[in-house]
Design an enzyme around this catalytic site. Structure first.
Site, mmCIF file in Angstrom:
data_model
loop_
_atom_site.group_PDB
_atom_site.id
_atom_site.type_symbol
_atom_site.label_atom_id
_atom_site.label_comp_id
_atom_site.label_asym_id
_atom_site.label_seq_id
_atom_site.Cartn_x
_atom_site.Cartn_y
_atom_site.Cartn_z
ATOM 1 N N ASP A 20 0.819 -1.209 0.000
ATOM 2 C CA ASP A 20 0.000 0.000 0.000
ATOM 3 C C ASP A 20 0.861 1.270 0.000
ATOM 4 O O ASP A 20 1.862 1.352 0.713
ATOM 5 C CB ASP A 20 -0.896 0.032 1.235
ATOM 6 C CG ASP A 20 -1.812 -1.186 1.343
ATOM 7 O OD1 ASP A 20 -1.431 -2.269 0.868
ATOM 8 O OD2 ASP A 20 -2.909 -1.041 1.918
ATOM 9 N N HIS A 34 -2.699 -4.596 2.313
ATOM 10 C CA HIS A 34 -3.988 -4.380 2.983
ATOM 11 C C HIS A 34 -3.915 -4.100 4.482
ATOM 12 O O HIS A 34 -4.857 -3.535 5.028
ATOM 13 C CB HIS A 34 -4.899 -5.579 2.700
ATOM 14 C CG HIS A 34 -6.348 -5.385 2.990
ATOM 15 N ND1 HIS A 34 -7.022 -4.219 2.692
ATOM 16 C CD2 HIS A 34 -7.279 -6.222 3.528
ATOM 17 C CE1 HIS A 34 -8.304 -4.361 3.028
ATOM 18 N NE2 HIS A 34 -8.476 -5.560 3.546
ATOM 19 N N ASN A 67 -8.625 -2.394 -2.353
ATOM 20 C CA ASN A 67 -10.005 -2.088 -1.967
ATOM 21 C C ASN A 67 -10.296 -0.592 -2.001
ATOM 22 O O ASN A 67 -11.463 -0.187 -2.024
ATOM 23 C CB ASN A 67 -10.327 -2.657 -0.576
ATOM 24 C CG ASN A 67 -9.487 -2.067 0.524
ATOM 25 O OD1 ASN A 67 -8.263 -2.146 0.489
ATOM 26 N ND2 ASN A 67 -10.123 -1.476 1.517
ATOM 27 N N HIS A 68 -9.254 0.254 -2.036
ATOM 28 C CA HIS A 68 -9.486 1.700 -2.138
ATOM 29 C C HIS A 68 -9.596 2.172 -3.585
ATOM 30 O O HIS A 68 -9.932 3.338 -3.818
ATOM 31 C CB HIS A 68 -8.395 2.476 -1.391
ATOM 32 C CG HIS A 68 -8.602 2.480 0.086
ATOM 33 N ND1 HIS A 68 -9.148 3.551 0.773
ATOM 34 C CD2 HIS A 68 -8.381 1.522 1.014
ATOM 35 C CE1 HIS A 68 -9.225 3.256 2.060
ATOM 36 N NE2 HIS A 68 -8.767 2.028 2.235
ATOM 37 N N ASP A 89 -4.142 -0.006 -3.464
ATOM 38 C CA ASP A 89 -4.299 1.074 -2.479
ATOM 39 C C ASP A 89 -3.297 2.200 -2.734
ATOM 40 O O ASP A 89 -2.425 2.502 -1.917
ATOM 41 C CB ASP A 89 -4.209 0.552 -1.042
ATOM 42 C CG ASP A 89 -5.530 -0.031 -0.553
ATOM 43 O OD1 ASP A 89 -6.421 -0.273 -1.395
ATOM 44 O OD2 ASP A 89 -5.676 -0.240 0.670
#
Length: 324
Positions: free
Chosen positions: A66, A250, A126-127, A94
């Protein structure tokens, strides 16, 4: 803006965009034009869709976790690991939200992807989802610096990102983790894009699930979405699919990397001093031709630092040989 016959940005124009973005060292904001960013999103989308949803990659390669809009730390990663095309890179998602410079972060990565499509690979986190980045900062940054229309252009681009990568048929990489719905890798290959991230099921889990050393099997996640999985599920999946390692992001981890399930899963997080609230290091995972894994550890940047510093990195070669 100059584009080639196929609608792709010309290399000279791309090189100029990359040059301007790299001048953003020391926290300087880099303001590309709206038309330039739209073109980056459009061209990157074309490339993402031309490549598989489960990428087939080969070592040597550097894997980054990330970034979350921490643009200065992204530049430090490239300063240490080498700027494309001098090294191969896989990013685990991310790119946006939470940090101050999501736009610079995603624009540089998209520009590199278009310029060197077989040297740098970007997975979906997921972002990279309108429902999430509407809330956690990217929408507000787009609106403040440009407009909501541009945020929607990014959404269309994010919906085309691949969701997993397989390195030399032995290392499976994704942003989140395993899913109770995942039996074999063909299920990932068959996910059609563009696609929005659903609230449950295989795609959701690939981007949202977490390992949990306190459980066996599957359990509900404290995140309120997706699930957690035990070490037994890691071993079961790897053995069934003849794989050696799962590499995912994550989660913030103190040293920038953290093993799970007897070193058969590793979490990589590449945003040191995450959000200014954590004292974590960031890490870069290097996989060499023999599938030996080593970690470069990036300490939080000193407040007075105005440029990337190689001395902030520590190399930890663990001699973790997957091919042995």
């Amino acid at each position: 803006m100059m584009t080639s016959m196929e609608g792709m940005v010309e290399k000279g124009v791309l090189d100029d965009i990359i040059r301007r973005l790299l001048e953003g060292k020391g926290g300087k904001q880099v303001q590309l034009s709206e038309s330039e960013i739209r073109q980056l999103c459009f061209n990157a989308r074309q490339i993402f869709l031309s490549q598989p949803n489960l990428l087939d990659l080969h070592a040597p390669i550097r894997i980054c976790g990330d970034i979350h809009g921490q643009y200065q730390d992204l530049l430090r990663l490239f300063e240490y690991g080498g700027y494309p095309p001098s090294a191969n890179y896989l990013f685990l998602g991310d790119y946006v939200d939470r940090g101050k410079q999501s736009l610079e972060t995603i624009c540089l990565l998209l520009a590199y992807k278009i310029r060197y499509p077989s040297k740098i690979y970007l997975l979906r986190g997921n972002h990279e989802d309108a429902k999430i980045n509407r809330i956690y900062g990217f929408y507000d940054e787009c609106k403040r610096r440009f407009n909501v229309r541009l945020w929607k252009v990014f959404t269309d681009c994010f919906n085309c990102l691949p969701v997993a990568a397989l390195i030399d048929e032995k290392i499976l990489c994704m942003h989140g983790g395993l899913s109770p719905d995942l039996d074999n890798l063909n299920q990932i290959r068959e996910i059609q894009r563009p696609i929005e991230i659903p609230d449950s099921g295989l795609l959701c889990d690939l981007l949202w699930s977490d390992p949990d050393q306190k459980i066996e099997g599957w359990a509900d996640s404290d995140r309120g979405i997706s699930c957690t999985f035990g070490a037994d599920k890691v071993a079961e999946f790897l053995d069934k699919n003849d794989l050696d390692l799962i590499c995912r992001g994550h989660q913030v981890v103190e040293d920038g990397y953290e093993f799970f399930a007897k070193r058969r899963l590793v979490t990589i997080f590449s945003a040191p001093n995450y959000g200014g609230e954590f004292d974590n290091a960031g890490a870069l995972l290097s996989v060499d031709e023999s599938l030996v894994c080593s970690f470069e550890i990036m300490k939080p940047a000193p407040a007075s630092s105005s440029h990337p510093l190689k001395k902030d990195f520590h190399n930890r070669t663990l001699g973790y040989n997957l091919s042995a």
